[in-house]
Design an enzyme around this catalytic site. Structure first.
Site, PDB file in Angstrom:
ATOM      1  N   SER A   1      -9.914  -0.666   6.931  1.00 23.24           N
ATOM      2  CA  SER A   1      -9.325  -0.538   5.593  1.00 23.24           C
ATOM      3  C   SER A   1      -8.622  -1.765   5.047  1.00 23.24           C
ATOM      4  O   SER A   1      -8.287  -1.787   3.862  1.00 23.24           O
ATOM      5  CB  SER A   1      -8.352   0.630   5.564  1.00 23.24           C
ATOM      6  OG  SER A   1      -9.068   1.805   5.347  1.00 23.24           O
TER       7      SER A   1
ATOM      8  N   SER B   1      -9.718   1.678   2.681  1.00 26.11           N
ATOM      9  CA  SER B   1      -8.841   2.402   1.784  1.00 26.11           C
ATOM     10  C   SER B   1      -7.819   1.524   1.065  1.00 26.11           C
ATOM     11  O   SER B   1      -7.280   1.927   0.041  1.00 26.11           O
ATOM     12  CB  SER B   1      -8.097   3.499   2.551  1.00 26.11           C
ATOM     13  OG  SER B   1      -7.326   2.935   3.594  1.00 26.11           O
TER      14      SER B   1
ATOM     15  N   LYS C   1       0.850  -1.195   0.000  1.00 31.39           N
ATOM     16  CA  LYS C   1       0.000   0.000   0.000  1.00 31.39           C
ATOM     17  C   LYS C   1       0.881   1.239   0.000  1.00 31.39           C
ATOM     18  O   LYS C   1       1.896   1.284   0.717  1.00 31.39           O
ATOM     19  CB  LYS C   1      -0.894  -0.039   1.247  1.00 31.39           C
ATOM     20  CG  LYS C   1      -1.946   1.054   1.313  1.00 31.39           C
ATOM     21  CD  LYS C   1      -2.869   0.837   2.509  1.00 31.39           C
ATOM     22  CE  LYS C   1      -3.942   1.877   2.644  1.00 31.39           C
ATOM     23  NZ  LYS C   1      -4.833   1.643   3.790  1.00 31.39           N
TER      24      LYS C   1
HETATM   25  N1  GLN Z   1     -13.035   3.880   6.001  1.00 28.23           N
HETATM   26  C1  GLN Z   1     -12.537   4.288   7.281  1.00 28.23           C
HETATM   27  C2  GLN Z   1     -12.208   5.744   7.251  1.00 28.23           C
HETATM   28  O1  GLN Z   1     -12.484   6.340   6.279  1.00 28.23           O
HETATM   29  C3  GLN Z   1     -11.371   3.462   7.663  1.00 28.23           C
HETATM   30  C4  GLN Z   1     -10.133   3.848   7.006  1.00 28.23           C
HETATM   31  C5  GLN Z   1      -8.976   3.019   7.410  1.00 28.23           C
HETATM   32  O2  GLN Z   1      -9.126   1.982   8.065  1.00 28.23           O
HETATM   33  N2  GLN Z   1      -7.794   3.499   7.084  1.00 28.23           N
HETATM   34  O3  GLN Z   1     -11.693   6.295   8.179  1.00 28.23           O
END
Ligand code: GLN
Length: 463
Positions: free
Chosen positions: A177, A153, A78
């Site tokens: 994410s 994400s 990532k």
């Molecule tokens: N979708 C969640 C957010 O927008 C989690 C993001 C993540 O785990 N990095 O914060």
């Protein structure tokens, strides 16, 4: 050829010289260059570096030297995890030209284990989002349905595994994410216990929630990668060694929280979850209903704490120390021009986070959220006195259409409803694909119970 391989049989074939690492990687890049055009899993590729590394691995093999445990295994990272000499953008314009000056600890460990990095994967800017649509560069498409999002994400990392561009990838999970995109792309993803894996070299989003974890094709591969990346790191003071051993019990007792199977959950998700539960029952797993009474506050609590920490972590992007710099007529103008490079969602969160931390509101929002966080943690502690593990769906819906939720941030936030509590409590959870649908089963365990989670998840894969 990579399509049918897991980490273990890749290693076997490579050692038996059924193919050379170099020819494997040349073919792999041919495939990626062709197929990633329509998926968009990668932000950048490491072709030259990877092929050079493959040549080195071939040499090791020909010299019959002792081979490292992930010898030649292709992986994708990532783009918020630092790999020395490669760009690390975090999906943001502000870091568009930033080249990592050192390796994150997880990368150091993977390189020592012989893994080869294929490229850096797409993500929502600074890992804020659930679809990759908040990436400043591109939207990744779900390999199982190109009209749909891959989740986020870590959507690029999930899609890269699903499309066989690598044998495993790394993602980061602050509120879901790793697990949500794993579910959407039908791969396995683990959010380890907070502290089990070093965060040194991970671009921080919300430091009390962030964890790096593996995304793989099956549970065994997930376990293999986790064993390599875990452990205490002097460079991350929140990291610890896992010492706890779980006694072998014949019977596994699983709790299903009644707060999770309520309205708003799509019927396909509910029925897939129920069929998966049935399959576990047939294997002797016992289920009972439990309660996690503070679940309804988890999302609000998460978004207050995550934004508060993000507003503080992102203060460092002033254009002077990292990334892009936009010169203005004075220092204030320079800051505001530079920080205008942040995308809409990131700005929204910085503003929200700054607000909940500001004098007069701190007690009402931030402090209150910390107290609720404690209650959520206690919910899990109480539950784990009665059951060994907890099962829930990973998300309430199947993958949504690209563009469907982008204009409504609240709707987007709702896709995290089943995953954020796990980060608030700091416990580990895996997402495994079920019923051949793009939805995951989430298996949550007490702190440092990863081995128990793997063992149980494998039951589902065994027919
Ligand atoms: N979708 C969640 C957010 O927008 C989690 C993001 C993540 O785990 N990095 O914060």
């Amino acid at each position: 050829m990579i399509e049918n391989l897991t980490i273990e049989n890749f290693l076997e074939k490579l050692k038996n010289k059924e193919f050379s690492a170099k020819e494997f990687f040349e073919k792999l890049f041919e495939k990626i260059e062709k197929e990633d055009k329509e998926i968009g899993a990668f932000l950048s590729l490491n072709k030259e570096g990877a092929i050079k590394e493959a040549e080195r691995i071939d040499e090791l093999i020909s010299k019959k030297e002792k081979l490292p445990p992930l010898c030649g295994v292709p992986c994708a990272i990532k783009d918020n995890i630092l790999v020395e000499g490669l760009k690390c953008t975090a999906g943001s314009k502000i870091l568009e030209n930033y080249v990592a000056p050192f390796d994150a600890t997880v990368i150091k460990k993977l390189k020592e284990a012989g893994a080869i990095i294929v490229g850096k994967t797409n993500l929502d800017e600074f890992a804020m989002g659930s679809s990759t649509e908040y990436s400043a560069f591109k939207v990744t498409r779900n390999p199982h349905d190109l009209e749909k999002v891959p989740g986020g994400s870590s959507g690029g990392s999930a899609a890269a595994v699903a499309k066989n561009f690598c044998l495993f990838s790394l993602g980061s999970d602050t509120g879901g994410s790793i697990r949500q995109p794993a579910g959407f792309c039908k791969v396995v993803g683990l959010k380890p216990t907070y502290g089990a894996v070093s965060r040194f070299g991970l671009i921080a989003f919300a430091s009390s929630l962030d964890q790096i974890g593996p995304m793989t094709k099956n549970v065994r591969d997930c376990e293999i990668v986790f064993e390599i990346i875990k452990g205490k790191d002097p460079l991350d003071s929140t990291s610890v060694e896992i010492e706890k051993k779980f006694e072998e019990k014949k019977e596994i007792k699983v709790g299903i929280p009644k707060e999770y199977l309520v309205e708003g959950i799509e019927p396909e998700v509910k029925s897939a979850f129920e069929s998966a539960v049935k399959k576990f029952q047939e294997k002797g797993v016992k289920f009972e209903e439990i309660s996690l009474p503070h679940t309804e506050y988890a999302l609000s609590c998460y978004y207050i704490i995550a934004c508060a920490e993000a507003s503080s972590n992102l203060a460092r992007y002033d254009g002077l120390r990292y990334g892009n710099f936009c010169e203005g007529k004075d220092i204030f103008d320079t800051y505001s021009k530079t920080r205008a490079l942040f995308g809409k969602e990131v700005k929204r969160r910085i503003i929200l986070g700054t607000f909940v931390l500001s004098a007069g509101y701190y007690e009402a929002f931030y402090l209150k959220a910390q107290k609720v966080r404690r209650k959520i943690k206690e919910d899990f502690e109480r539950a784990f006195e009665k059951v060994d593990l907890i099962f829930t769906p990973v998300s309430p819906t199947l993958p949504f259409k690209i563009g469907e939720k982008i204009t409504d941030p609240l709707k987007m936030y709702l896709s995290d409803i089943f995953t954020v509590s796990v980060n608030l409590a700091g416990v580990p959870a895996i997402s495994i694909p079920i019923e051949n649908l793009p939805v995951g089963l989430q298996i949550i365990g007490p702190h440092f119970s990863e081995s128990k989670i793997f063992e149980t998840a494998k039951l589902y894969e065994r027919n």
